[in-house]
Design an enzyme around this catalytic site. Structure first.
Site, PDB file in Angstrom:
ATOM      1  N   ARG A   1       7.175  57.786  66.116  1.00  0.00           N
ATOM      2  CA  ARG A   1       6.519  56.655  66.781  1.00  0.00           C
ATOM      3  C   ARG A   1       6.494  56.928  68.282  1.00  0.00           C
ATOM      4  O   ARG A   1       7.536  57.193  68.892  1.00  0.00           O
ATOM      5  CB  ARG A   1       7.265  55.346  66.515  1.00  0.00           C
ATOM      6  CG  ARG A   1       6.449  54.092  66.899  1.00  0.00           C
ATOM      7  CD  ARG A   1       7.308  52.842  66.939  1.00  0.00           C
ATOM      8  NE  ARG A   1       8.207  52.864  68.089  1.00  0.00           N
ATOM      9  CZ  ARG A   1       9.533  52.796  68.006  1.00  0.00           C
ATOM     10  NH1 ARG A   1      10.123  52.714  66.823  1.00  0.00           N
ATOM     11  NH2 ARG A   1      10.261  52.819  69.095  1.00  0.00           N
TER      12      ARG A   1
ATOM     13  N   ASN B   1       9.901  58.709  69.299  1.00  0.00           N
ATOM     14  CA  ASN B   1      11.038  58.395  68.436  1.00  0.00           C
ATOM     15  C   ASN B   1      10.865  59.149  67.124  1.00  0.00           C
ATOM     16  O   ASN B   1       9.913  58.898  66.381  1.00  0.00           O
ATOM     17  CB  ASN B   1      11.095  56.879  68.197  1.00  0.00           C
ATOM     18  CG  ASN B   1      12.343  56.422  67.501  1.00  0.00           C
ATOM     19  OD1 ASN B   1      12.887  57.122  66.658  1.00  0.00           O
ATOM     20  ND2 ASN B   1      12.799  55.244  67.842  1.00  0.00           N
TER      21      ASN B   1
ATOM     22  N   GLU C   1      23.053  51.871  67.834  1.00  0.00           N
ATOM     23  CA  GLU C   1      22.013  51.416  66.916  1.00  0.00           C
ATOM     24  C   GLU C   1      22.495  51.313  65.471  1.00  0.00           C
ATOM     25  O   GLU C   1      21.687  51.230  64.542  1.00  0.00           O
ATOM     26  CB  GLU C   1      20.804  52.351  67.006  1.00  0.00           C
ATOM     27  CG  GLU C   1      20.176  52.383  68.382  1.00  0.00           C
ATOM     28  CD  GLU C   1      19.048  53.387  68.473  1.00  0.00           C
ATOM     29  OE1 GLU C   1      17.959  53.108  67.927  1.00  0.00           O
ATOM     30  OE2 GLU C   1      19.239  54.452  69.082  1.00  0.00           O
TER      31      GLU C   1
ATOM     32  N   ASP D   1       5.749  55.561  72.059  1.00  0.00           N
ATOM     33  CA  ASP D   1       5.716  54.308  72.819  1.00  0.00           C
ATOM     34  C   ASP D   1       5.033  54.529  74.162  1.00  0.00           C
ATOM     35  O   ASP D   1       5.303  55.528  74.849  1.00  0.00           O
ATOM     36  CB  ASP D   1       7.131  53.783  73.039  1.00  0.00           C
ATOM     37  CG  ASP D   1       7.830  53.435  71.732  1.00  0.00           C
ATOM     38  OD1 ASP D   1       7.125  53.144  70.743  1.00  0.00           O
ATOM     39  OD2 ASP D   1       9.069  53.456  71.696  1.00  0.00           O
TER      40      ASP D   1
ATOM     41  N   GLY E   1      12.653  52.929  63.296  1.00  0.00           N
ATOM     42  CA  GLY E   1      13.276  51.939  62.427  1.00  0.00           C
ATOM     43  C   GLY E   1      12.456  51.658  61.180  1.00  0.00           C
ATOM     44  O   GLY E   1      11.230  51.743  61.179  1.00  0.00           O
TER      45      GLY E   1
ATOM     46  N   GLU F   1       8.100  57.742  75.390  1.00  0.00           N
ATOM     47  CA  GLU F   1       9.008  58.546  74.571  1.00  0.00           C
ATOM     48  C   GLU F   1       8.454  58.685  73.167  1.00  0.00           C
ATOM     49  O   GLU F   1       7.559  57.941  72.751  1.00  0.00           O
ATOM     50  CB  GLU F   1      10.403  57.922  74.521  1.00  0.00           C
ATOM     51  CG  GLU F   1      10.466  56.557  73.866  1.00  0.00           C
ATOM     52  CD  GLU F   1      11.882  56.012  73.833  1.00  0.00           C
ATOM     53  OE1 GLU F   1      12.815  56.774  73.543  1.00  0.00           O
ATOM     54  OE2 GLU F   1      12.050  54.806  74.091  1.00  0.00           O
TER      55      GLU F   1
ATOM     56  N   TYR G   1      14.732  43.534  67.665  1.00  0.00           N
ATOM     57  CA  TYR G   1      15.389  43.316  66.378  1.00  0.00           C
ATOM     58  C   TYR G   1      15.796  41.868  66.114  1.00  0.00           C
ATOM     59  O   TYR G   1      16.527  41.609  65.169  1.00  0.00           O
ATOM     60  CB  TYR G   1      16.601  44.242  66.273  1.00  0.00           C
ATOM     61  CG  TYR G   1      16.193  45.694  66.362  1.00  0.00           C
ATOM     62  CD1 TYR G   1      15.371  46.267  65.399  1.00  0.00           C
ATOM     63  CD2 TYR G   1      16.593  46.485  67.431  1.00  0.00           C
ATOM     64  CE1 TYR G   1      14.967  47.585  65.482  1.00  0.00           C
ATOM     65  CE2 TYR G   1      16.198  47.815  67.527  1.00  0.00           C
ATOM     66  CZ  TYR G   1      15.387  48.347  66.546  1.00  0.00           C
ATOM     67  OH  TYR G   1      14.989  49.653  66.637  1.00  0.00           O
TER      68      TYR G   1
ATOM     69  N   SER H   1      15.797  52.668  71.200  1.00  0.00           N
ATOM     70  CA  SER H   1      15.747  51.215  71.016  1.00  0.00           C
ATOM     71  C   SER H   1      15.962  50.441  72.311  1.00  0.00           C
ATOM     72  O   SER H   1      16.490  49.339  72.317  1.00  0.00           O
ATOM     73  CB  SER H   1      16.774  50.761  69.971  1.00  0.00           C
ATOM     74  OG  SER H   1      16.379  51.170  68.694  1.00  0.00           O
TER      75      SER H   1
END
Length: 322
Positions: free
Chosen positions: A253, A273, A18, A255, A277, A271, A214, A144
């Site tokens: 964050r 995070n 990443e 998900d 990002g 998960e 991305y 990611s």
């Protein structure tokens, strides 16, 4: 908390898969801080990172690293030893949250709904399927959507999975196998112990993989998501509960996958995070903006929590010593 003018070291880059995302996040953070009048030292992490931080002598470090070793507790432990104040989650939280199996062990006993599954050796999957198809294979400790493969009943990788088929089994010794949850991709940000909104992610093709995340134009973000109120509320409640149970700081964050034919019973956390990002396409800044917080304000809010936590910890140590 109103911030004084600070010297902030922005830690970015590194050598994980990443790295490009981290460089974009770090540069965005650095420019935002400079726009607010702070002094910024940009540090592209290499093996001399401790020396660079010691020479910089920042008031606070903004950790904009993604993946290992910047998100798995390694860098956090180093900064703890150096006595540095830094943003986002600490060592213990980072160790657990980067590992999807450890995250389940920490959250599921507290009633957080997560998919079943198990960790499997890659050698095994070339002999037999670890779960009934369709199922998902993913690295245990990457973010990611790096290295995610969806194995379908049609045998898109062979049946059993062929050794020569391109996939994460060629890069990792073991993978997490989980049942595939049909339906919709949702995500919720938590900032300063408050759950914001729910965003639905609609990739133009395939699933929400690294490229879809991305590459501009490859995924539609619906923010706030057009979902029933009970699902939106459940996402926010689960995200905040997970944030608190894991001990996350700054921002996180969560998900989700939601099978919209099953109501709230079809909602599963995938998960958490701990260092989401901060790029122009990233979800946390987007949700913050929808709540009336611009990008520089978001960056300062994350730093403010780090400084507040450090002040509280220093006060507690002083109290114990007296």
């Amino acid at each position: 908390m109103t911030l004084p003018k600070l010297h902030v070291a922005v830690l970015m880059g590194g050598w994980s898969a990443e790295r490009p995302v981290s460089l974009m996040s770090g540069e965005g953070v650095a420019k935002a801080l400079e726009s607010k009048g702070h002094r910024v030292t940009r540090i592209d992490m290499d093996r001399d990172v401790a020396l660079k931080l010691a020479e910089a002598k920042p008031d606070v470090v903004f950790n904009a690293l993604h993946g290992t070793p910047g998100e798995d507790g390694t860098v956090q432990g180093m900064m703890d030893l150096m006595g540095l104040t830094y943003t986002h989650s600490g060592l213990a939280t980072s160790v657990i949250a980067i590992d999807k199996e450890l995250t389940k062990q920490a959250l599921v006993p507290h009633g957080v709904p997560m998919p079943g599954g198990r960790v499997v050796k890659c050698a095994e999957i070339h002999e037999r399927d670890p779960l009934p198809r369709p199922y998902v294979l993913k690295p245990v400790n990457e973010g990611s959507s790096v290295g995610v493969a969806i194995v379908t009943a049609e045998g898109n990788y062979g049946n059993p999975i062929a050794r020569e088929a391109k996939g994460p089994w060629q890069e990792f010794e073991e993978l997490l196998a989980e049942p595939y949850i049909r339906g919709r991709e949702l995500t919720t940000a938590v900032i300063a112990d408050k759950a914001l909104l729910v965003t639905e992610l609609k990739p133009k093709s395939g699933f929400y993989d690294f490229d879809s995340k991305y590459t501009d134009g490859m995924t539609e973000h619906v923010c706030p998501a057009e979902i029933p109120d009970e699902i939106a509320q459940a996402c926010k409640e689960i995200a905040l509960r997970a944030h608190r149970l894991l001990g996350c700081k700054g921002t996180s964050r969560s998900d989700f996958r939601w099978d919209d034919t099953q109501g709230v019973e079809g909602l599963f956390l995938l998960e958490v995070n701990t260092q989401p990002g901060m790029t122009p396409l990233s979800l946390v800044p987007e949700q913050a903006r929808a709540c009336g917080m611009d990008y520089p304000e978001l960056v300062e809010a994350i730093i403010a929590e780090a400084l507040s936590d450090r002040a509280a910890a220093d006060a507690a140590r002083t109290s114990r010593a007296s």
